[in-house]
Design a protein around this motif. Structure first.
Motif, PDB file in Angstrom:
ATOM      1  N   SER A 161     -13.611  19.100 -32.337  1.00 55.54           N
ATOM      2  CA  SER A 161     -12.271  18.560 -32.571  1.00 55.54           C
ATOM      3  C   SER A 161     -11.448  19.917 -33.068  1.00 55.54           C
ATOM      4  O   SER A 161     -10.547  19.939 -32.616  1.00 55.54           O
ATOM      5  N   GLU A 162     -11.935  20.723 -33.860  1.00 55.64           N
ATOM      6  CA  GLU A 162     -11.139  21.747 -34.596  1.00 55.64           C
ATOM      7  C   GLU A 162     -11.111  23.130 -33.532  1.00 55.64           C
ATOM      8  O   GLU A 162      -9.916  23.450 -33.560  1.00 55.64           O
ATOM      9  N   VAL A 163     -11.804  23.084 -32.718  1.00 63.60           N
ATOM     10  CA  VAL A 163     -11.802  24.152 -31.386  1.00 63.60           C
ATOM     11  C   VAL A 163     -10.759  23.755 -30.655  1.00 63.60           C
ATOM     12  O   VAL A 163      -9.784  24.298 -30.115  1.00 63.60           O
ATOM     13  N   ILE A 164     -10.617  22.556 -30.347  1.00 61.34           N
ATOM     14  CA  ILE A 164      -9.608  21.739 -29.438  1.00 61.34           C
ATOM     15  C   ILE A 164      -8.202  22.043 -29.846  1.00 61.34           C
ATOM     16  O   ILE A 164      -7.232  22.167 -29.408  1.00 61.34           O
ATOM     17  N   GLU A 165      -8.115  21.651 -31.306  1.00 64.84           N
ATOM     18  CA  GLU A 165      -6.684  21.658 -31.798  1.00 64.84           C
ATOM     19  C   GLU A 165      -6.469  23.389 -31.897  1.00 64.84           C
ATOM     20  O   GLU A 165      -5.189  23.503 -31.486  1.00 64.84           O
ATOM     21  N   LYS A 166      -7.110  24.061 -32.039  1.00 72.23           N
ATOM     22  CA  LYS A 166      -6.815  25.456 -31.916  1.00 72.23           C
ATOM     23  C   LYS A 166      -6.335  26.161 -30.407  1.00 72.23           C
ATOM     24  O   LYS A 166      -5.417  26.693 -30.400  1.00 72.23           O
ATOM     25  N   PHE A 167      -7.223  25.467 -29.649  1.00 71.59           N
ATOM     26  CA  PHE A 167      -6.865  25.868 -28.290  1.00 71.59           C
ATOM     27  C   PHE A 167      -5.724  24.962 -27.664  1.00 71.59           C
ATOM     28  O   PHE A 167      -4.822  25.961 -26.983  1.00 71.59           O
ATOM     29  N   GLN A 168      -5.111  24.095 -28.108  1.00 74.95           N
ATOM     30  CA  GLN A 168      -3.882  23.392 -27.745  1.00 74.95           C
ATOM     31  C   GLN A 168      -2.832  23.983 -28.366  1.00 74.95           C
ATOM     32  O   GLN A 168      -1.518  23.884 -27.801  1.00 74.95           O
ATOM     33  N   GLU A 169      -2.900  24.685 -29.541  1.00 76.37           N
ATOM     34  CA  GLU A 169      -1.864  25.453 -30.106  1.00 76.37           C
ATOM     35  C   GLU A 169      -1.510  26.693 -29.292  1.00 76.37           C
ATOM     36  O   GLU A 169      -0.481  26.981 -29.160  1.00 76.37           O
ATOM     37  N   GLN A 170      -2.398  27.024 -28.566  1.00 75.83           N
ATOM     38  CA  GLN A 170      -2.222  28.074 -27.565  1.00 75.83           C
ATOM     39  C   GLN A 170      -1.928  27.770 -26.289  1.00 75.83           C
ATOM     40  O   GLN A 170      -1.087  28.524 -25.304  1.00 75.83           O
ATOM     41  N   ASN A 171      -2.105  26.557 -25.814  1.00 77.56           N
ATOM     42  CA  ASN A 171      -2.134  25.993 -24.596  1.00 77.56           C
ATOM     43  C   ASN A 171      -1.444  24.504 -24.953  1.00 77.56           C
ATOM     44  O   ASN A 171      -2.089  23.795 -24.312  1.00 77.56           O
ATOM     45  N   PRO A 172      -0.060  24.332 -25.158  1.00 72.47           N
ATOM     46  CA  PRO A 172       0.505  23.130 -25.309  1.00 72.47           C
ATOM     47  C   PRO A 172       0.719  22.096 -24.351  1.00 72.47           C
ATOM     48  O   PRO A 172       0.461  20.842 -24.588  1.00 72.47           O
TER      49      PRO A 172
END
Length: 300
Positions: free
Chosen positions: A111-122
């Protein structure tokens, strides 16, 4: 002869009806008449030779067949969108990505990785399917799976994220109240908390496995979270994958023991995807991001 699907509009209409449960609302969104929406659905029902919806005066309910078709149609639409993006040289990634993993992974790092990823790929929508069952990635139209194993399953491709190290830990209270544990054989006098699938894991440099030193085991569960909670409360010696308890170790709530008699790794954690599906650009970008984040966190 049954006519083929004319264009993507029929499929997009089907998706909207599944989501909205209403011909009227879909018609308003598409700027069509209700009759035009119904005609598109009837065309698909004739083409696929199956009923897609149950209709009553209040709402439209997808049939079991419609639910099974839905994710496949989503994949088709997303593939076309991916093609359009590549042809127009769009730099920004968008679309839906379906990811699956077990609950302990979701809680501890996915979940933490997904959160970081979506910050860069909204513009990428990620649907995380959390289950302790092994889903068929093709059947469920899942893009990426994160699993523990000794090798990549047949029909799938992927890469190793990190070794699945098994740690032996106790709470500070347990360490004070119970006899010292200096060797694997000492575990015979303690309540051991572990998943059954780990019972064959051996202690490095010995012929002893967990099952060989298990004499007292008063709480058994297939739920890793329940075992961790028992360990935190000082109810026994906890034996878990390190990524599931690293936070508690860092906080001092769990203390590693038998560090000179470590358990062997129980396989590895892999990121996998179907071999007979061409990976989308967003899928590959997410996979590479996941690999990078796990390398920084777990392979130091």
């Amino acid at each position: 002869m049954i006519s083929p699907i004319r264009d993507l509009d029929d499929l997009k209409t089907f998706v909207l009806v599944v989501q909205e449960r209403s011909f009227t609302q879909v018609a308003a969104r598409l700027g069509l008449t209700k009759a035009a929406v119904a005609k598109r659905i009837q065309g698909l029902e004739k083409l696929w030779n199956t009923q897609l919806f149950y209709r009553n005066t209040r709402k439209v309910i997808p049939t079991r067949e419609a639910d099974l078709i839905f994710q496949k149609v989503i994949s088709v639409i997303e593939s076309v969108k991916e093609l359009e993006n590549s042809l127009t040289n769009k730099d920004e990634l968008e679309g839906i990505l379906r990811v699956t993993c077990v609950s302990s992974m979701a809680k501890n790092f996915v979940s933490e990785v997904i959160e970081k990823f979506q910050e860069q790929n909204p513009k990428i929508t990620i649907q995380l399917i959390v289950t302790d069952s092994l889903l068929d990635l093709m059947e469920e139209s899942i893009d990426i799976g994160i699993r523990v194993g000794t090798e990549i399953p047949s029909g799938l491709v992927g890469m190793e994220l990190f070794k699945n190290k098994i740690s032996i830990v106790v709470s500070p209270l347990y360490l004070k109240m119970k006899k010292k544990i200096l060797s694997p054989k000492d575990l015979e006098k303690h309540n051991l908390l572990y998943l059954d699938l780990h019972k064959t894991v051996q202690f490095s440099g010995t012929n002893l496995s967990l099952s060989d030193v298990t004499k007292e085991r008063y709480f058994l569960s297939n739920d890793a979270a329940s075992l961790v909670q028992m360990g935190l409360k000082g109810r026994g010696v906890l034996i878990r994958s390190f990524w599931d308890i690293e936070e508690y170790i860092q906080e001092g709530k769990l203390i590693p023991i038998l560090t000179d008699h470590s358990l062997e790794n129980f396989g590895s954690v892999w990121v996998i995807h179907p071999s007979n599906r061409t990976p989308s650009r967003r899928m590959m970008v997410f996979r590479n991001f996941l690999e990078s984040e796990c390398s920084l966190r777990f392979n130091q």
